[in-house]
Every structure is written in structure tokens, then in C-alpha cells.
Design a protein around this motif. Structure first.
Motif, PDB file in Angstrom:
ATOM      1  N   LEU A 112      -6.269  -0.940  -6.524  1.00  0.00           N
ATOM      2  CA  LEU A 112      -7.290  -0.731  -5.503  1.00  0.00           C
ATOM      3  C   LEU A 112      -7.008   0.594  -4.813  1.00  0.00           C
ATOM      4  O   LEU A 112      -5.925   0.803  -4.267  1.00  0.00           O
ATOM      5  CB  LEU A 112      -7.243  -1.867  -4.482  1.00  0.00           C
ATOM      6  CG  LEU A 112      -8.142  -1.740  -3.263  1.00  0.00           C
ATOM      7  CD1 LEU A 112      -9.609  -1.893  -3.667  1.00  0.00           C
ATOM      8  CD2 LEU A 112      -7.772  -2.785  -2.221  1.00  0.00           C
ATOM      9  N   LYS A 113      -7.993   1.503  -4.857  1.00  0.00           N
ATOM     10  CA  LYS A 113      -7.873   2.795  -4.175  1.00  0.00           C
ATOM     11  C   LYS A 113      -8.931   2.867  -3.090  1.00  0.00           C
ATOM     12  O   LYS A 113     -10.118   2.686  -3.367  1.00  0.00           O
ATOM     13  CB  LYS A 113      -8.034   3.946  -5.171  1.00  0.00           C
ATOM     14  CG  LYS A 113      -6.912   4.006  -6.187  1.00  0.00           C
ATOM     15  CD  LYS A 113      -7.066   5.180  -7.128  1.00  0.00           C
ATOM     16  CE  LYS A 113      -5.913   5.213  -8.129  1.00  0.00           C
ATOM     17  NZ  LYS A 113      -6.042   6.320  -9.088  1.00  0.00           N
ATOM     18  N   LEU A 114      -8.472   3.122  -1.884  1.00  0.00           N
ATOM     19  CA  LEU A 114      -9.361   3.122  -0.722  1.00  0.00           C
ATOM     20  C   LEU A 114      -9.427   4.497  -0.089  1.00  0.00           C
ATOM     21  O   LEU A 114      -8.400   5.147   0.107  1.00  0.00           O
ATOM     22  CB  LEU A 114      -8.856   2.124   0.326  1.00  0.00           C
ATOM     23  CG  LEU A 114      -8.725   0.662  -0.100  1.00  0.00           C
ATOM     24  CD1 LEU A 114      -8.037  -0.144   0.996  1.00  0.00           C
ATOM     25  CD2 LEU A 114     -10.091   0.075  -0.430  1.00  0.00           C
ATOM     26  N   SER A 142      -9.957   2.197   4.197  1.00  0.00           N
ATOM     27  CA  SER A 142      -8.619   1.740   4.586  1.00  0.00           C
ATOM     28  C   SER A 142      -8.628   1.160   5.988  1.00  0.00           C
ATOM     29  O   SER A 142      -8.002   0.122   6.259  1.00  0.00           O
ATOM     30  CB  SER A 142      -7.612   2.892   4.514  1.00  0.00           C
ATOM     31  OG  SER A 142      -7.497   3.392   3.208  1.00  0.00           O
ATOM     32  N   ARG A 143      -9.343   1.812   6.902  1.00  0.00           N
ATOM     33  CA  ARG A 143      -9.414   1.303   8.276  1.00  0.00           C
ATOM     34  C   ARG A 143     -10.154  -0.032   8.331  1.00  0.00           C
ATOM     35  O   ARG A 143      -9.772  -0.933   9.083  1.00  0.00           O
ATOM     36  CB  ARG A 143     -10.056   2.345   9.189  1.00  0.00           C
ATOM     37  CG  ARG A 143      -9.154   3.567   9.422  1.00  0.00           C
ATOM     38  CD  ARG A 143      -9.708   4.511  10.459  1.00  0.00           C
ATOM     39  NE  ARG A 143     -10.913   5.199  10.023  1.00  0.00           N
ATOM     40  CZ  ARG A 143     -10.925   6.299   9.291  1.00  0.00           C
ATOM     41  NH1 ARG A 143      -9.789   6.853   8.896  1.00  0.00           N
ATOM     42  NH2 ARG A 143     -12.065   6.870   8.946  1.00  0.00           N
ATOM     43  N   CYS A 144     -11.223  -0.170   7.535  1.00  0.00           N
ATOM     44  CA  CYS A 144     -11.934  -1.452   7.470  1.00  0.00           C
ATOM     45  C   CYS A 144     -11.020  -2.543   6.922  1.00  0.00           C
ATOM     46  O   CYS A 144     -11.009  -3.669   7.420  1.00  0.00           O
ATOM     47  CB  CYS A 144     -13.188  -1.335   6.603  1.00  0.00           C
ATOM     48  SG  CYS A 144     -14.501  -0.340   7.323  1.00  0.00           S
ATOM     49  N   TRP A 145     -10.265  -2.210   5.880  1.00  0.00           N
ATOM     50  CA  TRP A 145      -9.325  -3.171   5.306  1.00  0.00           C
ATOM     51  C   TRP A 145      -8.276  -3.585   6.341  1.00  0.00           C
ATOM     52  O   TRP A 145      -7.941  -4.767   6.439  1.00  0.00           O
ATOM     53  CB  TRP A 145      -8.635  -2.564   4.078  1.00  0.00           C
ATOM     54  CG  TRP A 145      -9.277  -2.979   2.801  1.00  0.00           C
ATOM     55  CD1 TRP A 145     -10.432  -2.513   2.261  1.00  0.00           C
ATOM     56  CD2 TRP A 145      -8.781  -3.971   1.886  1.00  0.00           C
ATOM     57  NE1 TRP A 145     -10.692  -3.132   1.067  1.00  0.00           N
ATOM     58  CE2 TRP A 145      -9.691  -4.033   0.816  1.00  0.00           C
ATOM     59  CE3 TRP A 145      -7.660  -4.783   1.865  1.00  0.00           C
ATOM     60  CZ2 TRP A 145      -9.518  -4.894  -0.263  1.00  0.00           C
ATOM     61  CZ3 TRP A 145      -7.478  -5.642   0.801  1.00  0.00           C
ATOM     62  CH2 TRP A 145      -8.399  -5.698  -0.248  1.00  0.00           C
ATOM     63  N   ALA A 176      -5.469   5.055   0.701  1.00  0.00           N
ATOM     64  CA  ALA A 176      -4.363   4.165   0.372  1.00  0.00           C
ATOM     65  C   ALA A 176      -4.661   3.447  -0.937  1.00  0.00           C
ATOM     66  O   ALA A 176      -5.823   3.261  -1.301  1.00  0.00           O
ATOM     67  CB  ALA A 176      -4.153   3.145   1.486  1.00  0.00           C
ATOM     68  N   ALA A 177      -3.601   3.060  -1.638  1.00  0.00           N
ATOM     69  CA  ALA A 177      -3.757   2.343  -2.895  1.00  0.00           C
ATOM     70  C   ALA A 177      -2.743   1.224  -2.974  1.00  0.00           C
ATOM     71  O   ALA A 177      -1.647   1.311  -2.408  1.00  0.00           O
ATOM     72  CB  ALA A 177      -3.583   3.295  -4.082  1.00  0.00           C
ATOM     73  N   VAL A 178      -3.131   0.153  -3.674  1.00  0.00           N
ATOM     74  CA  VAL A 178      -2.236  -0.976  -3.890  1.00  0.00           C
ATOM     75  C   VAL A 178      -2.576  -1.617  -5.222  1.00  0.00           C
ATOM     76  O   VAL A 178      -3.751  -1.691  -5.606  1.00  0.00           O
ATOM     77  CB  VAL A 178      -2.350  -2.009  -2.735  1.00  0.00           C
ATOM     78  CG1 VAL A 178      -3.744  -2.617  -2.668  1.00  0.00           C
ATOM     79  CG2 VAL A 178      -1.295  -3.098  -2.856  1.00  0.00           C
ATOM     80  N   ALA A 179      -1.554  -2.032  -5.960  1.00  0.00           N
ATOM     81  CA  ALA A 179      -1.764  -2.773  -7.206  1.00  0.00           C
ATOM     82  C   ALA A 179      -1.845  -4.255  -6.875  1.00  0.00           C
ATOM     83  O   ALA A 179      -0.972  -4.795  -6.186  1.00  0.00           O
ATOM     84  CB  ALA A 179      -0.623  -2.501  -8.173  1.00  0.00           C
ATOM     85  N   LEU A 180      -2.905  -4.903  -7.340  1.00  0.00           N
ATOM     86  CA  LEU A 180      -3.115  -6.329  -7.099  1.00  0.00           C
ATOM     87  C   LEU A 180      -3.298  -7.042  -8.428  1.00  0.00           C
ATOM     88  O   LEU A 180      -4.009  -6.532  -9.302  1.00  0.00           O
ATOM     89  CB  LEU A 180      -4.352  -6.547  -6.228  1.00  0.00           C
ATOM     90  CG  LEU A 180      -4.342  -5.930  -4.825  1.00  0.00           C
ATOM     91  CD1 LEU A 180      -5.726  -6.018  -4.203  1.00  0.00           C
ATOM     92  CD2 LEU A 180      -3.314  -6.620  -3.940  1.00  0.00           C
ATOM     93  N   ASP A 181      -2.699  -8.219  -8.564  1.00  0.00           N
ATOM     94  CA  ASP A 181      -2.968  -8.980  -9.778  1.00  0.00           C
ATOM     95  C   ASP A 181      -4.226  -9.832  -9.565  1.00  0.00           C
ATOM     96  O   ASP A 181      -4.786  -9.869  -8.465  1.00  0.00           O
ATOM     97  CB  ASP A 181      -1.750  -9.809 -10.208  1.00  0.00           C
ATOM     98  CG  ASP A 181      -1.367 -10.903  -9.212  1.00  0.00           C
ATOM     99  OD1 ASP A 181      -2.261 -11.453  -8.522  1.00  0.00           O
ATOM    100  OD2 ASP A 181      -0.171 -11.228  -9.124  1.00  0.00           O
ATOM    101  N   PHE A 232       0.836  -1.201   0.000  1.00  0.00           N
ATOM    102  CA  PHE A 232       0.000   0.000   0.000  1.00  0.00           C
ATOM    103  C   PHE A 232       0.868   1.247   0.000  1.00  0.00           C
ATOM    104  O   PHE A 232       1.945   1.274   0.588  1.00  0.00           O
ATOM    105  CB  PHE A 232      -0.898   0.020   1.241  1.00  0.00           C
ATOM    106  CG  PHE A 232      -2.119  -0.850   1.118  1.00  0.00           C
ATOM    107  CD1 PHE A 232      -3.267  -0.370   0.492  1.00  0.00           C
ATOM    108  CD2 PHE A 232      -2.122  -2.141   1.626  1.00  0.00           C
ATOM    109  CE1 PHE A 232      -4.394  -1.168   0.387  1.00  0.00           C
ATOM    110  CE2 PHE A 232      -3.246  -2.936   1.528  1.00  0.00           C
ATOM    111  CZ  PHE A 232      -4.382  -2.451   0.905  1.00  0.00           C
ATOM    112  N   GLU A 233       0.352   2.275  -0.662  1.00  0.00           N
ATOM    113  CA  GLU A 233       0.984   3.587  -0.663  1.00  0.00           C
ATOM    114  C   GLU A 233      -0.089   4.642  -0.432  1.00  0.00           C
ATOM    115  O   GLU A 233      -1.262   4.430  -0.766  1.00  0.00           O
ATOM    116  CB  GLU A 233       1.686   3.840  -1.995  1.00  0.00           C
ATOM    117  CG  GLU A 233       2.874   2.933  -2.234  1.00  0.00           C
ATOM    118  CD  GLU A 233       3.591   3.236  -3.540  1.00  0.00           C
ATOM    119  OE1 GLU A 233       3.156   4.156  -4.264  1.00  0.00           O
ATOM    120  OE2 GLU A 233       4.566   2.533  -3.833  1.00  0.00           O
TER     121      GLU A 233
END
Length: 200
Positions: free
Chosen positions: A132-134, A139-142, A13-18, A5-6
């Protein structure tokens, strides 16, 4: 960004997922929902007010994963004291569970649902997977859901302390626990980068 995450503007927050990562997280979140269950009133409570004041269970769950997710509040087998004091702690723990477990289960269900819904809403990118952009609340739920998933997998792997985790790193590839171990470690990395992102 791949694999961690960044931060993004606005505090999210965002993360690239395959595609495989998306499938794994979604599957684990669905399994967590099934394990936690639909709640005391099922899917369609007849009286929402009665559901609001419904009492939960007073005994710890039989399943070790649920016991890890919903631990006793006051029972500590290592705590010093007499048998009467231990019994009093058990009584307090039972009472606490009766009035809090339903709300705790509802919160964990909602966090898992946020994970599933946000994954289902992803738009795939050309080379597979998605970003994925939160929002901050998502983000807190994740973060809470990732913690619950790791607790669940850790309970299945019978991890009780850091030494157990060290042993898992050395499991041979043919060990049937290896896929679960890899998921546990990977989710831990995601969780750690999400914590760092939310604190930045």
C-alpha cells in the motif's frame, strides 16, 4: 516494510500488507462507516444547501463507541464547581455538539472511505498481499481512521487507561475478547509507525 509504515519519496508512506491484514482493516473500516451512519441527509440530499446548514444532535450518542468518537466538549464529571456550573457546562457542550457533530461525522466517514478505496485499488503481488502506497493527504486520512478504529475497539473493550491495556496483554487465548485485543494492539503499531513516518 512488512507490518509497519515507511516513508516514500514525495512525503507519503508505504506498508506491505498480506491478504488477511487487508481484509481485517477493510472490514473494520466498513463497520466504522455503518456505525457512524450516512449523515443527516441520508445518501441523496434534496437540498445540498440546507444540508450544509443542518444542525446536528444536541445529546451525546447512546452507543459507547459513538460517545468515544464524539465526546462531550465541556462536560467533565471530575471538574470542581457547583451544580449550576456543571449544568452550564452541559448546556455549552450540547450547543457545541449541535453545530459540530455533523461535520465531525462527515470527516470520519471520509477518512474511512479513503481507507476502503485505497485498499480496493491495491494490486496483489505474486506471494499474496500487496504494498500500500499512500500520498501525504491519504496518509493523514489513514492516520485519523486508524485512530478512530482504535477508539472504537477500545470502547468495546472498555479500555479507559493504560492499566487496562496492560491487562489485555495477559488475557488467555480462550478469552473471547482476544481477537479484538490483537486487532487493537496491531492497529496501534500501524498507527505509531505511520506517525513516525509522517514526522520524518
Amino acid at each position: 516494510m512488512p507490518g509497519h509504515f515507511e516513508p516514500i519519496p514525495g512525503g507519503g508512506a508505504a506498508v506491505a500488507l498480506d491478504d488477511v491484514e487487508i481484509s481485517i482493516i477493510r472490514s473494520l473500516a466498513v463497520q466504522l462507516l455503518e456505525l457512524i451512519g450516512p449523515g443527516p441527509g441520508g445518501d441523496a440530499p434534496e437540498d445540498p444547501l440546507a444540508e450544509l446548514f443542518a444542525e446536528g444532535p444536541s445529546e451525546p450518542p447512546a452507543d459507547p463507541v459513538l460517545r468515544r468518537l464524539f465526546p462531550d466538549a465541556y462536560v467533565d464529571p471530575e471538574a470542581p464547581g457547583t451544580a449550576a456550573e456543571a449544568e452550564e457546562r452541559r448546556a455549552h457542550s450540547s450547543e457545541f455538539r449541535r453545530y459540530t457533530e455533523n461535520d465531525l461525522r462527515a470527516g470520519k466517514r471520509e477518512n474511512a472511505l479513503v481507507v476502503i478505496r485505497s485498499l480496493d485499488a491495491l494490486a496483489p503481488v505474486d506471494d499474496g498481499g500487496a504494498v500500500l502506497k499512500l500520498a501525504p493527504a491519504e496518509s493523514r486520512c489513514w492516520l485519523k481512521a486508524l485512530n478512530d478504529l482504535r477508539l472504537a475497539i477500545g470502547a468495546r473493550l472498555e479500555i479507559t487507561d493504560e492499566d487496562d491495556t496492560d491487562l489485555l496483554y495477559r488475557l488467555p487465548d480462550e478469552d473471547p475478547r482476544k481477537p479484538m485485543v490483537l486487532a487493537y494492539l496491531w492497529l496501534g503499531g500501524l498507527q505509531e509507525t505511520l506517525v513516525t513516518t509522517l514526522m520524518s
